[in-house]
Design a protein around this motif. Structure first.
Motif, PDB file in Angstrom:
ATOM      1  N   SER A  74      -8.337   2.588   6.001  1.00  0.00           N
ATOM      2  CA  SER A  74      -7.949   3.986   6.199  1.00  0.00           C
ATOM      3  C   SER A  74      -6.527   4.224   5.695  1.00  0.00           C
ATOM      4  N   PHE A  75      -5.637   3.296   5.978  1.00  0.00           N
ATOM      5  CA  PHE A  75      -4.263   3.390   5.492  1.00  0.00           C
ATOM      6  C   PHE A  75      -4.241   3.341   3.969  1.00  0.00           C
ATOM      7  N   ALA A  76      -5.025   2.434   3.388  1.00  0.00           N
ATOM      8  CA  ALA A  76      -5.093   2.323   1.930  1.00  0.00           C
ATOM      9  C   ALA A  76      -5.635   3.600   1.299  1.00  0.00           C
ATOM     10  N   ASP A  77      -6.617   4.220   1.947  1.00  0.00           N
ATOM     11  CA  ASP A  77      -7.224   5.431   1.414  1.00  0.00           C
ATOM     12  C   ASP A  77      -6.197   6.550   1.267  1.00  0.00           C
ATOM     13  N   LEU A  78      -5.249   6.618   2.179  1.00  0.00           N
ATOM     14  CA  LEU A  78      -4.206   7.646   2.117  1.00  0.00           C
ATOM     15  C   LEU A  78      -3.321   7.476   0.882  1.00  0.00           C
ATOM     16  N   HIS A  79      -3.295   6.265   0.318  1.00  0.00           N
ATOM     17  CA  HIS A  79      -2.391   5.969  -0.792  1.00  0.00           C
ATOM     18  C   HIS A  79      -3.134   5.632  -2.084  1.00  0.00           C
ATOM     19  N   GLY A  80      -4.414   5.978  -2.151  1.00  0.00           N
ATOM     20  CA  GLY A  80      -5.165   5.769  -3.382  1.00  0.00           C
ATOM     21  C   GLY A  80      -5.472   4.328  -3.701  1.00  0.00           C
ATOM     22  N   VAL A  81      -5.473   3.465  -2.693  1.00  0.00           N
ATOM     23  CA  VAL A  81      -5.777   2.048  -2.872  1.00  0.00           C
ATOM     24  C   VAL A  81      -7.197   1.793  -2.381  1.00  0.00           C
ATOM     25  N   ARG A  82      -7.973   1.067  -3.171  1.00  0.00           N
ATOM     26  CA  ARG A  82      -9.356   0.769  -2.813  1.00  0.00           C
ATOM     27  C   ARG A  82      -9.505  -0.668  -2.313  1.00  0.00           C
ATOM     28  N   ILE A 130       0.827  -1.203   0.000  1.00  0.00           N
ATOM     29  CA  ILE A 130       0.000   0.000   0.000  1.00  0.00           C
ATOM     30  C   ILE A 130       0.862   1.254   0.000  1.00  0.00           C
ATOM     31  N   GLU A 131       1.869   1.276   0.856  1.00  0.00           N
ATOM     32  CA  GLU A 131       2.727   2.455   1.007  1.00  0.00           C
ATOM     33  C   GLU A 131       3.387   2.847  -0.307  1.00  0.00           C
TER      34      GLU A 131
END
Length: 403
Positions: free
Chosen positions: A301-309, A275-276
């Motif tokens: 929430s972590f994924a959302d910060l990196h444009g991952v759905r 994700i990062e």
């Protein structure tokens, strides 16, 4: 406070094995959690019964986060599918109880709905490409906006994702592991042909997905992704084993096909680098195997910060309890992508009556308080546990391969 006075596990096999945790509070409110780990169900059942349940009695059922941390940090031997599936069962059951006490569906407790429904995809498969296309047409006719495509490969039997029953695919079907044969070369020739035929037959309005099931090396996955690019797949799933998260860098260098992975992940640490570094587009971790709603929200929430759905696993190895929990989660998060949906058998639906519904290619969890799923224990008792293993795969030279 709603004090936990009892908790028990229920193992049943209405077509396949499920492990359910039922927690009860002093005022008679009950909550359900799914603890099913396909092919290793009794390991989780013992973990719950022998090690977790005694620690729950007397605790405040409202303290979901604290209980989660207690079970995770307090065990010392952290993570892993058995531990995290057990924690997930407790977590789901506590969210179910909290919703019932509040008189609200769980998605309202998670912040409310971000969408009107949850787009799902079905599984179209067949022995031949024509068979798969015919199955896909049926899904589209039934309102699905997204379909996963899997087909048989000439010269190979028992190909992953291909079943005799088009709605109820269950690979864990033998008392000891069934051995299948795998050829990457044969598969790599057929997969692009499948997508070419599908686009020609189905057009461009339907989303098309494909599961590689961890069968390829990173460079092979890069080649397949590039071959599929002209057909704009929604995603290529589990292209390579993800234990080495950095392996996805190589895939990214060679294809723009969206990548999805994570159904066997048990915590955020399994996908942190993916994700990062934005090495994937969809994270497929699921409520039951990744520590419940509480932990999956952290991953999302972590994924959302990196444009991952998100694109949560949703095969029939998850009970309707997990499906309901996933839908409440899906409905409430901003970065939802898609939800896998395989229909359960009529026997399973009878054991687990539920409030979620399907319409127009989407699922909705319903408005029942809590998760909206119950368990008919009398019906469950009519279906005793039956040992069932997932298959294994060997290459043409007899050596082991990832199934």
């Amino acid at each position: 406070m709603p004090k936990i006075i009892s908790a028990k596990t229920i193992v049943t096999c209405p077509g396949r094995n499920f492990v359910t945790l039922k927690i009860e509070t002093g005022d008679g409110v009950t909550g359900l959690g799914d603890a099913t780990l396909n092919g290793r169900e009794l390991a989780v059942e013992s973990y719950l019964r022998d090690h977790v349940v005694p620690c729950l009695i007397g605790r405040d059922a409202h303290q979901i986060e604290d209980i989660w941390q207690y079970l995770y940090r307090g065990a010392y031997w952290r993570r892993g599918p058995v531990t995290m599936s057990a924690i997930a069962a407790v977590d789901m059951a506590l969210w179910d109880i909290k919703g019932k006490i509040a008189g609200l569906p769980v998605y309202q407790l998670l912040g409310g709905a971000c969408r009107t429904g949850v787009m799902v995809y079905g599984h179209a498969n067949g022995e031949t490409i024509d068979d798969t296309i015919a199955a896909a047409r049926e899904y589209v006719a039934n309102g699905y906006k997204a379909v996963r495509l899997q087909t048989g490969v000439p010269g190979m039997s028992d190909v992953y994702g291909v079943s005799k029953d088009k709605l109820f695919y269950e690979p864990a079907d033998s008392d000891l592991p069934k051995e299948t044969v795998w050829s990457t070369d044969k598969y790599m020739r057929v997969a692009p042909e499948l997508f070419a035929a599908a686009r020609k037959a189905l057009g461009w309005e339907v989303h098309l997905l494909h599961d590689v099931h961890h069968r390829l090396t990173p460079i092979e996955a890069g080649r397949l992704g590039k071959d599929l690019e002209p057909y704009r797949p929604f995603w290529m799933e589990d292209a390579t084993p993800a234990e080495n998260q950095a392996g996805f860098r190589l895939i990214r260098q060679h294809t723009t096909t969206p990548l999805a992975v994570g159904e066997i992940f048990s915590s955020i640490w399994d996908c942190k680098q993916l994700i990062e570094e934005q090495l994937i587009d969809y994270i497929r971790a699921t409520v039951v195997h990744a520590g419940g709603i509480t932990h999956l929200r952290k991953i999302a929430s972590f994924a959302d910060l990196h444009g991952v759905r998100t694109g949560c696993h949703g095969a029939t190895d998850l009970s309707p309890v997990t499906m309901a929990a996933a839908l409440h989660f899906d409905l409430s998060i901003p970065n939802f992508g898609i939800q896998e949906y395989m229909r359960h058998t009529a026997d399973t639906d009878a054991v687990f009556p539920h409030a979620y519904t399907f319409e127009g290619g989407m699922l909705h969890p319903g408005e029942a308080p809590g998760l909206g799923v119950e368990i008919d224990e009398d019906a469950a008792a009519r279906f005793p546990y039956k040992r069932a293993y997932l298959p294994v795969a060997r290459r043409l030279d007899g050596s082991m391969h990832d199934w």
